[in-house]
Design a protein around this motif. Structure first.
Motif, short mmCIF file in Angstrom:
data_model
loop_
_atom_site.label_atom_id
_atom_site.label_comp_id
_atom_site.label_asym_id
_atom_site.label_seq_id
_atom_site.Cartn_x
_atom_site.Cartn_y
_atom_site.Cartn_z
N VAL A 280 4.86 10.09 -6.88
CA VAL A 280 5.98 10.34 -7.78
C VAL A 280 5.48 10.62 -9.19
CG1 VAL A 280 7.98 9.25 -8.89
CG2 VAL A 280 7.69 9.10 -6.43
N TYR A 281 4.49 9.88 -9.63
CA TYR A 281 3.93 10.08 -10.97
C TYR A 281 3.30 11.47 -11.09
CZ TYR A 281 1.00 9.46 -15.09
OH TYR A 281 0.39 9.62 -16.29
N ARG A 282 2.53 11.87 -10.07
CA ARG A 282 1.90 13.20 -10.11
C ARG A 282 2.95 14.31 -10.02
NH1 ARG A 282 -2.05 14.82 -12.17
NH2 ARG A 282 -2.53 16.32 -10.55
N THR A 283 3.99 14.07 -9.25
CA THR A 283 5.08 15.05 -9.15
C THR A 283 5.77 15.22 -10.50
OG1 THR A 283 5.43 14.49 -6.84
CG2 THR A 283 7.21 15.62 -7.95
N TYR A 284 5.99 14.10 -11.18
CA TYR A 284 6.62 14.19 -12.50
C TYR A 284 5.71 14.91 -13.49
CZ TYR A 284 8.87 12.90 -16.85
OH TYR A 284 9.48 12.96 -18.07
N GLY B 170 0.82 -1.21 0.00
CA GLY B 170 0.00 0.00 0.00
C GLY B 170 0.85 1.26 0.00
N LEU B 171 1.92 1.25 0.79
CA LEU B 171 2.84 2.39 0.82
C LEU B 171 3.50 2.58 -0.54
CD1 LEU B 171 4.50 4.53 2.44
CD2 LEU B 171 6.15 2.71 2.82
N PHE B 172 3.92 1.48 -1.17
CA PHE B 172 4.56 1.57 -2.48
C PHE B 172 3.60 2.13 -3.53
CE2 PHE B 172 5.62 -0.57 -6.56
CZ PHE B 172 6.79 0.13 -6.81
N ALA B 173 2.36 1.66 -3.53
CA ALA B 173 1.38 2.16 -4.50
C ALA B 173 1.11 3.65 -4.29
CB ALA B 173 0.08 1.36 -4.39
N PHE B 174 0.97 4.07 -3.04
CA PHE B 174 0.73 5.48 -2.75
C PHE B 174 1.93 6.34 -3.15
CE2 PHE B 174 0.83 9.04 0.32
CZ PHE B 174 -0.31 9.70 -0.11
N ALA B 175 3.14 5.89 -2.80
CA ALA B 175 4.34 6.65 -3.12
C ALA B 175 4.57 6.72 -4.63
CB ALA B 175 5.55 6.04 -2.43
N LEU B 176 4.29 5.63 -5.33
CA LEU B 176 4.44 5.63 -6.78
C LEU B 176 3.46 6.60 -7.44
CD1 LEU B 176 6.36 4.12 -8.61
CD2 LEU B 176 4.57 2.45 -9.01
N THR B 177 2.26 6.68 -6.90
CA THR B 177 1.28 7.65 -7.40
C THR B 177 1.75 9.08 -7.15
OG1 THR B 177 -0.49 6.07 -6.94
CG2 THR B 177 -1.14 8.34 -7.29
N THR C 25 10.20 16.65 -13.67
CA THR C 25 11.49 16.08 -13.28
C THR C 25 11.31 15.17 -12.08
OG1 THR C 25 13.77 16.57 -12.67
CG2 THR C 25 12.08 18.00 -11.76
N LEU C 26 12.25 14.23 -11.91
CA LEU C 26 12.28 13.38 -10.73
C LEU C 26 13.51 13.66 -9.88
CD1 LEU C 26 11.06 9.94 -12.11
CD2 LEU C 26 9.79 11.59 -10.76
#
Length: 121
Positions: A95-99, A86-93, A104-105
Protein backbone atom coordinates in the motif's frame (compact mmCIF):
# COMPACT_ATOMS: atom_id res chain seq x y z
CA UNK A 1 -18.76 -16.55 28.46
CA UNK A 2 -18.88 -18.20 25.06
CA UNK A 3 -21.96 -16.17 24.13
CA UNK A 4 -20.05 -12.96 24.80
CA UNK A 5 -17.16 -14.14 22.64
CA UNK A 6 -19.58 -15.16 19.86
CA UNK A 7 -21.11 -11.68 19.90
CA UNK A 8 -17.60 -10.17 19.84
CA UNK A 9 -16.69 -12.32 16.81
CA UNK A 10 -19.86 -11.14 15.07
CA UNK A 11 -19.03 -7.50 15.75
CA UNK A 12 -15.47 -8.00 14.47
CA UNK A 13 -16.71 -9.65 11.27
CA UNK A 14 -19.31 -6.91 10.72
CA UNK A 15 -16.72 -4.17 11.24
CA UNK A 16 -14.25 -5.91 8.97
CA UNK A 17 -16.80 -6.32 6.17
CA UNK A 18 -17.70 -2.64 6.51
CA UNK A 19 -14.03 -1.67 6.23
CA UNK A 20 -13.36 -4.05 3.34
CA UNK A 21 -16.21 -2.55 1.29
CA UNK A 22 -14.64 0.92 1.44
CA UNK A 23 -12.85 2.33 -1.60
CA UNK A 24 -9.73 3.11 0.44
CA UNK A 25 -7.12 0.35 0.14
CA UNK A 26 -5.73 1.05 3.62
CA UNK A 27 -9.17 0.49 5.15
CA UNK A 28 -9.36 -2.78 3.23
CA UNK A 29 -6.09 -3.91 4.86
CA UNK A 30 -7.42 -3.03 8.32
CA UNK A 31 -10.61 -4.97 7.55
CA UNK A 32 -8.51 -7.94 6.50
CA UNK A 33 -6.66 -7.83 9.82
CA UNK A 34 -9.94 -7.58 11.76
CA UNK A 35 -11.43 -10.59 10.01
CA UNK A 36 -8.21 -12.49 10.68
CA UNK A 37 -8.52 -11.66 14.38
CA UNK A 38 -12.15 -12.80 14.36
CA UNK A 39 -11.12 -16.13 12.85
CA UNK A 40 -8.36 -16.48 15.44
CA UNK A 41 -10.82 -15.81 18.24
CA UNK A 42 -13.20 -18.40 16.80
CA UNK A 43 -10.45 -21.03 16.72
CA UNK A 44 -9.37 -20.12 20.23
CA UNK A 45 -12.90 -20.46 21.61
CA UNK A 46 -13.23 -23.90 20.02
CA UNK A 47 -10.80 -25.15 22.68
CA UNK A 48 -13.23 -24.03 25.44
CA UNK A 49 -12.67 -21.14 27.80
CA UNK A 50 -12.68 -23.06 31.06
CA UNK A 51 -9.72 -22.97 33.44
CA UNK A 52 -8.32 -26.47 33.37
CA UNK A 53 -5.08 -28.23 34.15
CA UNK A 54 -2.19 -28.07 31.67
CA UNK A 55 -2.16 -30.88 29.09
CA UNK A 56 0.45 -33.03 30.84
CA UNK A 57 0.38 -36.82 31.11
CA UNK A 58 1.99 -38.30 34.21
CA UNK A 59 4.83 -40.76 33.74
CA UNK A 60 3.53 -44.27 33.20
CA UNK A 61 -0.01 -43.20 32.24
CA UNK A 62 -1.52 -43.47 28.76
CA UNK A 63 -3.84 -40.46 29.12
CA UNK A 64 -4.29 -37.48 31.41
CA UNK A 65 -5.93 -38.34 34.73
CA UNK A 66 -8.15 -35.22 34.90
CA UNK A 67 -9.82 -32.92 32.38
CA UNK A 68 -7.09 -30.88 30.70
CA UNK A 69 -6.93 -27.85 28.43
CA UNK A 70 -6.80 -28.42 24.69
CA UNK A 71 -3.47 -27.14 23.41
CA UNK A 72 -4.19 -27.55 19.68
CA UNK A 73 -6.35 -24.41 19.23
CA UNK A 74 -3.77 -22.39 21.14
CA UNK A 75 -0.99 -23.61 18.85
CA UNK A 76 -3.09 -22.92 15.75
CA UNK A 77 -3.91 -19.38 16.89
CA UNK A 78 -0.27 -18.66 17.71
CA UNK A 79 0.73 -19.77 14.21
CA UNK A 80 -2.10 -17.76 12.65
CA UNK A 81 -1.05 -14.62 14.54
CA UNK A 82 2.49 -14.87 13.17
CA UNK A 83 1.26 -15.48 9.61
CA UNK A 84 -1.27 -12.65 9.94
CA UNK A 85 1.41 -10.23 11.09
CA UNK A 86 3.59 -11.17 8.11
CA UNK A 87 0.65 -10.65 5.76
CA UNK A 88 -0.12 -7.28 7.36
CA UNK A 89 3.49 -6.10 7.04
CA UNK A 90 3.66 -7.19 3.39
CA UNK A 91 0.29 -5.62 2.52
CA UNK A 92 1.18 -2.38 4.30
CA UNK A 93 4.41 -2.20 2.29
CA UNK A 94 2.47 -2.74 -0.93
CA UNK A 95 0.00 0.00 0.00
CA UNK A 96 2.84 2.39 0.83
CA UNK A 97 4.58 1.73 -2.51
CA UNK A 98 1.27 2.08 -4.35
CA UNK A 99 0.69 5.44 -2.71
CA UNK A 100 4.21 6.55 -3.67
CA UNK A 101 3.72 5.54 -7.31
CA UNK A 102 0.11 6.57 -7.89
CA UNK A 103 -0.43 9.29 -5.27
CA UNK A 104 -3.77 7.89 -4.13
CA UNK A 105 -5.24 5.11 -1.99
CA UNK A 106 -8.67 5.21 -3.64
CA UNK A 107 -9.17 1.99 -5.57
CA UNK A 108 -11.32 3.71 -8.22
CA UNK A 109 -8.51 6.11 -9.08
CA UNK A 110 -5.87 3.38 -9.45
CA UNK A 111 -6.01 3.00 -13.23
CA UNK A 112 -2.40 2.55 -14.24
CA UNK A 113 -3.06 -0.22 -16.77
CA UNK A 114 -6.70 0.58 -17.63
CA UNK A 115 -7.83 3.19 -20.13
CA UNK A 116 -9.87 6.08 -18.70
CA UNK A 117 -12.53 6.33 -21.40
CA UNK A 118 -14.54 3.83 -23.39
CA UNK A 119 -12.37 4.36 -26.48
CA UNK A 120 -9.11 4.05 -24.61
CA UNK A 121 -8.31 7.77 -24.78
Amino acid sequence: MELLVAVMVGVLVAASVHLMLARNVLRFIFGLILISNAANLTIFVSGRLTPQAPPLIPEGADAPLVTVANALPQALVLTAIVIGFGLFAFALTLVYRTYQNLGTLNSDEMRLAEPEGENGK
